[in-house]
Design a protein around this motif. Structure first.
Motif, PDB file in Angstrom:
ATOM      1  N   SER A  29       0.850  -1.192   0.000  1.00  0.00           N
ATOM      2  CA  SER A  29       0.000   0.000   0.000  1.00  0.00           C
ATOM      3  C   SER A  29       0.885   1.241   0.000  1.00  0.00           C
ATOM      4  CB  SER A  29      -0.918   0.007   1.221  1.00  0.00           C
ATOM      5  OG  SER A  29      -0.152   0.179   2.398  1.00  0.00           O
ATOM      6  N   ALA A  30       0.254   2.389  -0.013  1.00  0.00           N
ATOM      7  CA  ALA A  30       0.993   3.657  -0.003  1.00  0.00           C
ATOM      8  C   ALA A  30       1.811   3.826   1.275  1.00  0.00           C
ATOM      9  CB  ALA A  30       0.028   4.821  -0.167  1.00  0.00           C
ATOM     10  N   SER A  31       1.389   3.192   2.355  1.00  0.00           N
ATOM     11  CA  SER A  31       2.092   3.356   3.629  1.00  0.00           C
ATOM     12  C   SER A  31       3.218   2.349   3.835  1.00  0.00           C
ATOM     13  CB  SER A  31       1.107   3.289   4.793  1.00  0.00           C
ATOM     14  OG  SER A  31       0.455   2.032   4.797  1.00  0.00           O
ATOM     15  N   GLY A  32       3.318   1.348   2.964  1.00  0.00           N
ATOM     16  CA  GLY A  32       4.402   0.387   3.103  1.00  0.00           C
ATOM     17  C   GLY A  32       4.024  -0.995   2.620  1.00  0.00           C
TER      18      GLY A  32
END
Length: 52
Positions: A29-32
């Protein structure tokens, strides 16, 4: 095990193959990146013996 150049993915895959384990599940995801590695059957059997 996942390192900056991405070789960690190959190391995890190779270890799963070596020990007849299931491949991990990846959630990117965008967060990791989240990697879910499950214990393979032989490890669980050995752990049961040690815990007795």
């Amino acid at each position: 095990m996942i390192e900056a150049w991405g070789r960690g993915f190959d190391k995890i895959k190779d270890a799963c193959a070596r020990y007849n384990g299931r491949l991990p599940e990846y959630n990117i995801s965008a967060s990791g990146i989240m990697v879910l590695c499950r214990a393979y059957d032989k490890y669980l059997e050995l752990n049961d013996v040690v815990m007795m």
